[in-house]
Design a protein around this motif. Structure first.
Motif, PDB file in Angstrom:
ATOM      1  N   GLU A 161       0.818  -1.217   0.000  1.00  0.00           N
ATOM      2  CA  GLU A 161       0.000   0.000   0.000  1.00  0.00           C
ATOM      3  C   GLU A 161       0.849   1.264   0.000  1.00  0.00           C
ATOM      4  N   LEU A 162       2.158   1.135   0.203  1.00  0.00           N
ATOM      5  CA  LEU A 162       3.086   2.263   0.134  1.00  0.00           C
ATOM      6  C   LEU A 162       4.138   1.938  -0.911  1.00  0.00           C
ATOM      7  N   PRO A 163       3.780   2.053  -2.210  1.00  0.00           N
ATOM      8  CA  PRO A 163       4.692   1.585  -3.260  1.00  0.00           C
ATOM      9  C   PRO A 163       6.009   2.315  -3.303  1.00  0.00           C
ATOM     10  N   ARG A 164       6.067   3.556  -2.808  1.00  0.00           N
ATOM     11  CA  ARG A 164       7.310   4.314  -2.840  1.00  0.00           C
ATOM     12  C   ARG A 164       8.063   4.265  -1.509  1.00  0.00           C
ATOM     13  N   SER A 165       7.635   3.379  -0.632  1.00  0.00           N
ATOM     14  CA  SER A 165       8.246   3.322   0.694  1.00  0.00           C
ATOM     15  C   SER A 165       9.607   2.662   0.639  1.00  0.00           C
ATOM     16  N   ASN A 166      10.341   2.803   1.726  1.00  0.00           N
ATOM     17  CA  ASN A 166      11.658   2.193   1.835  1.00  0.00           C
ATOM     18  C   ASN A 166      11.536   0.714   2.188  1.00  0.00           C
ATOM     19  N   VAL A 167      12.632   0.008   1.997  1.00  0.00           N
ATOM     20  CA  VAL A 167      12.705  -1.398   2.383  1.00  0.00           C
ATOM     21  C   VAL A 167      12.956  -1.476   3.886  1.00  0.00           C
ATOM     22  N   ILE A 168      12.295  -2.389   4.558  1.00  0.00           N
ATOM     23  CA  ILE A 168      12.475  -2.594   5.994  1.00  0.00           C
ATOM     24  C   ILE A 168      13.096  -3.971   6.219  1.00  0.00           C
ATOM     25  N   ILE A 169      13.845  -4.088   7.288  1.00  0.00           N
ATOM     26  CA  ILE A 169      14.516  -5.346   7.617  1.00  0.00           C
ATOM     27  C   ILE A 169      13.815  -5.986   8.801  1.00  0.00           C
ATOM     28  N   ILE A 170      13.500  -7.269   8.671  1.00  0.00           N
ATOM     29  CA  ILE A 170      12.773  -8.012   9.702  1.00  0.00           C
ATOM     30  C   ILE A 170      13.699  -8.954  10.454  1.00  0.00           C
ATOM     31  N   GLY A 171      14.593  -9.607   9.758  1.00  0.00           N
ATOM     32  CA  GLY A 171      15.531 -10.524  10.397  1.00  0.00           C
ATOM     33  C   GLY A 171      16.834 -10.560   9.629  1.00  0.00           C
ATOM     34  N   LEU A 172      17.898 -11.006  10.295  1.00  0.00           N
ATOM     35  CA  LEU A 172      19.214 -11.016   9.660  1.00  0.00           C
ATOM     36  C   LEU A 172      20.017 -12.210  10.158  1.00  0.00           C
ATOM     37  N   TYR A 173      20.499 -12.997   9.199  1.00  0.00           N
ATOM     38  CA  TYR A 173      21.327 -14.174   9.507  1.00  0.00           C
ATOM     39  C   TYR A 173      22.712 -13.967   8.916  1.00  0.00           C
ATOM     40  N   ALA A 174      23.736 -14.385   9.647  1.00  0.00           N
ATOM     41  CA  ALA A 174      25.109 -14.328   9.165  1.00  0.00           C
ATOM     42  C   ALA A 174      25.779 -15.664   9.438  1.00  0.00           C
ATOM     43  N   GLY A 175      26.466 -16.188   8.426  1.00  0.00           N
ATOM     44  CA  GLY A 175      27.141 -17.464   8.589  1.00  0.00           C
ATOM     45  C   GLY A 175      28.035 -17.756   7.402  1.00  0.00           C
ATOM     46  N   PRO A 176      28.832 -18.813   7.487  1.00  0.00           N
ATOM     47  CA  PRO A 176      29.743 -19.165   6.385  1.00  0.00           C
ATOM     48  C   PRO A 176      29.023 -19.709   5.162  1.00  0.00           C
ATOM     49  N   THR A 177      27.801 -20.179   5.329  1.00  0.00           N
ATOM     50  CA  THR A 177      26.970 -20.644   4.221  1.00  0.00           C
ATOM     51  C   THR A 177      25.544 -20.189   4.476  1.00  0.00           C
ATOM     52  N   LYS A 178      24.653 -20.541   3.582  1.00  0.00           N
ATOM     53  CA  LYS A 178      23.248 -20.228   3.831  1.00  0.00           C
ATOM     54  C   LYS A 178      22.759 -21.075   5.010  1.00  0.00           C
ATOM     55  N   PRO A 179      21.668 -20.689   5.663  1.00  0.00           N
ATOM     56  CA  PRO A 179      21.193 -21.445   6.834  1.00  0.00           C
ATOM     57  C   PRO A 179      21.015 -22.924   6.516  1.00  0.00           C
ATOM     58  N   ASN A 180      21.496 -23.758   7.426  1.00  0.00           N
ATOM     59  CA  ASN A 180      21.392 -25.201   7.217  1.00  0.00           C
ATOM     60  C   ASN A 180      19.953 -25.688   7.275  1.00  0.00           C
ATOM     61  N   SER A 181      19.150 -25.066   8.118  1.00  0.00           N
ATOM     62  CA  SER A 181      17.765 -25.490   8.315  1.00  0.00           C
ATOM     63  C   SER A 181      16.834 -24.324   8.041  1.00  0.00           C
ATOM     64  N   VAL A 182      15.957 -24.480   7.065  1.00  0.00           N
ATOM     65  CA  VAL A 182      15.000 -23.417   6.771  1.00  0.00           C
ATOM     66  C   VAL A 182      13.988 -23.276   7.897  1.00  0.00           C
ATOM     67  N   GLU A 183      13.720 -24.355   8.628  1.00  0.00           N
ATOM     68  CA  GLU A 183      12.781 -24.275   9.756  1.00  0.00           C
ATOM     69  C   GLU A 183      13.335 -23.383  10.861  1.00  0.00           C
ATOM     70  N   ASP A 184      14.604 -23.576  11.225  1.00  0.00           N
ATOM     71  CA  ASP A 184      15.205 -22.735  12.256  1.00  0.00           C
ATOM     72  C   ASP A 184      15.342 -21.291  11.789  1.00  0.00           C
ATOM     73  N   TYR A 185      15.679 -21.112  10.527  1.00  0.00           N
ATOM     74  CA  TYR A 185      15.882 -19.764   9.985  1.00  0.00           C
ATOM     75  C   TYR A 185      14.588 -18.952  10.001  1.00  0.00           C
ATOM     76  N   LEU A 186      13.462 -19.580   9.672  1.00  0.00           N
ATOM     77  CA  LEU A 186      12.183 -18.867   9.568  1.00  0.00           C
ATOM     78  C   LEU A 186      11.337 -18.962  10.825  1.00  0.00           C
ATOM     79  N   TYR A 187      11.838 -19.620  11.877  1.00  0.00           N
ATOM     80  CA  TYR A 187      11.005 -19.867  13.059  1.00  0.00           C
ATOM     81  C   TYR A 187      10.514 -18.561  13.688  1.00  0.00           C
ATOM     82  N   ASP A 188      11.428 -17.646  13.994  1.00  0.00           N
ATOM     83  CA  ASP A 188      11.029 -16.383  14.623  1.00  0.00           C
ATOM     84  C   ASP A 188      10.152 -15.543  13.701  1.00  0.00           C
TER      85      ASP A 188
END
Length: 520
Positions: free
Chosen positions: A204-231
């Motif tokens: 509904e706000l097409p010109r709005s800025n991008v917002i950040i909800i969560g952030l993961y950092a690691g040597p590879t992509k998350p091993n488990s998508v369930e743990d990554y998306l749980y919160d």
């Protein structure tokens, strides 16, 4: 623009008050010899450049201050001087500390440079800390969750939405719908460390800025998508059930209507076969075949894949697990957009240029023709409007082109520089893709001519097989026949592309100053 623009009357009052205040300081200094420290502050504040603050920074101070024309915020309780020249405010350096504290990160000033600047200012007898960590109020600890080999921090959906609403005009509706983006971001060339942020925008706000909800950092992509998306999933359920209150208004938060990701990220989130798998097509049940060491999809009439079939796992070869996003009850097929940035710009247009330069002899252009096309692109540079973010480069440098350059070539430059130089059948096939994408990306054309664009794309893929061979009809080329379906649901494809999210990833990357603890 509404957030930054205070009324002109208020601006005049602030500027007049500042001028009156400075004049009073000068008069008192001449008569009563105001202390040299206060004079230094006045001179330094007058020399601070008028830089526009980051919108999130402004949001932090919007409740306690007012914005001036220069983008800085001045406290309502501005300093008032008595007749004897004494100041009522206890510390005249608070504004300077605050300005420096927000100037440094907004302009990506290094810690060493900021430390050296503070030492210079302290030698001028200014009441400032010597350590940049003290000035920036850097937290000594940061609570993160360990997920596999990496760590994750959740910013909460409600906090992200409120931070966006704080500097946007009130939406015309009480219901807000999120568009979610998830992608990987490598941080260093000499390290495998990467970020996987969960980003969002409000439809509904097409010109709005991008917002950040969560952030993961690691040597590879998350091993488990369930743990990554749980919160994220847990938090999203609460917000969609309860809504949120802001500025005396209640907002209903709808489930994400679109997940805008590239092909590997979509496969990771949906727990399906990757783009190189035999049953990897997300929109139809075509079984790919291996040709020339690649999986190709030459059939254009395979049965479509539905949300119900995905939930029931009718095609077992398409899945390798159950996605945790199914708990939200969203359409696992219809809600995942075939992003035109990766699919068309970085996929098909780059593929076409590579086939013209180093493909089979039946479709390869000569070095002389390639040089003529490149020189034409170079001559356009000085006539290009400022609306285009990048100037055209030589055709031989296509390997370093960005997605915006491929889009620019497809829609604007290509039809002009290729005409009369590319063989007729190759040029006509290129124009099928160019016209179809012009329709699907244009809000004024997409609704009326969507079916026509769908026919053009299917004709493009059919002719692509005849011109370049079936061995080149890979995942990206095949999915062009499904691209019009996203326009029918979401509207113009430019509103559901990865371009704004990719720009924000660059902002995140610049915030990481060293390889140790990048998330913190």
């Amino acid at each position: 623009m509404d957030y930054y623009g205070c009324s002109r009357t208020k601006r005049r009052r602030i500027k007049a008050k500042a001028a009156e205040h400075l004049q009073m300081l000068e008069d008192l200094h001449a008569k009563n010899q105001v202390s040299s420290n206060l004079e230094c502050v006045t001179e330094l504040n007058s020399q601070i450049p008028s830089e526009q603050w980051d919108t999130q920074t402004q949001a932090c101070w919007s409740e306690s201050g007012q914005e001036s024309d220069s983008g800085m915020f001045f406290s309502d309780s501005s300093e008032e001087l008595n007749l004897d020249g004494s100041a009522e405010r206890t510390n005249p350096f608070n504004d300077l500390k605050r300005k420096l504290a927000y100037w440094a990160p907004n302009h990506n000033i290094s810690q060493s440079a900021l430390s050296e600047l503070l030492h210079i200012l302290v030698q001028s007898e200014l009441d400032l800390p010597r350590d940049p960590r003290t000035l920036l109020s850097t937290l000594t600890t940061c609570d993160v969750n360990d997920i596999g080999d990496g760590s994750y921090y959740h910013f909460r959906v409600s906090n992200a939405i409120i931070s966006l609403l704080s500097h946007e005009s009130d939406p015309s509706t009480d219901t807000l719908t999120l568009c979610v983006n998830i992608d990987g971001l490598p941080l260093f060339r000499s390290s495998k460390m990467e970020l996987w942020p969960i980003l969002a925008k409000i439809e509904e706000l097409p010109r709005s800025n991008v917002i950040i909800i969560g952030l993961y950092a690691g040597p590879t992509k998350p091993n488990s998508v369930e743990d990554y998306l749980y919160d994220f999933i847990k938090d999203l359920k609460v917000v969609t059930n309860e809504g949120l209150h802001y500025n005396g208004k209640h907002y209903n938060i709808a489930l994400p209507d679109a997940f805008i990701c590239d092909a590997p990220a979509r496969a990771f989130l949906k727990c399906t076969k990757g783009h190189s798998g035999y049953n990897s097509c997300e929109r139809c049940t075509e079984h790919g075949i291996r040709m020339d060491n690649k999986v190709v999809f030459p059939d254009l009439k395979a049965p479509v894949r539905t949300d119900e079939q995905f939930t029931d796992m009718i095609d077992e070869e398409h899945h390798h697990g159950v996605s945790p996003l199914q708990e939200l009850g969203i359409g696992m097929v219809s809600s995942f957009v075939l992003d035109c940035m990766h699919l068309v710009c970085l996929g098909n247009v780059r593929k076409l240029v590579s086939l013209w330069i180093k493909g089979p002899l039946r479709c390869r252009i000569s070095a002389t023709t390639m040089s003529i096309i490149s020189n034409h692109l170079k001559s356009i540079r000085k006539h290009l409007p400022s609306n285009f973010s990048r100037k055209p480069r030589f055709l031989m440098e296509y390997g370093q082109w960005k997605a915006t350059e491929f889009r620019q070539f497809l829609l604007y430059m290509g039809p002009a520089v290729l005409q009369g130089r590319l063989p007729t059948r190759l040029y006509n096939n290129f124009m099928l893709l160019s016209v179809a994408m012009r329709i699907l990306l244009s809000p004024a054309l997409c609704s009326e001519y969507c079916d026509y664009a769908d026919k053009l794309l299917k004709c493009y893929v059919t002719n692509f097989v005849k011109i370049y061979g079936s061995e080149h009809v890979v995942y990206n080329t095949h999915n062009l026949i499904h691209l019009a379906d996203d326009e029918r649901k979401f509207g113009a494809l430019d509103s559901v592309s990865c371009f704004p999210f990719e720009n924000y990833l660059g902002t995140l990357k610049r915030l990481v100053r060293r390889p140790q603890n990048p998330l913190q």
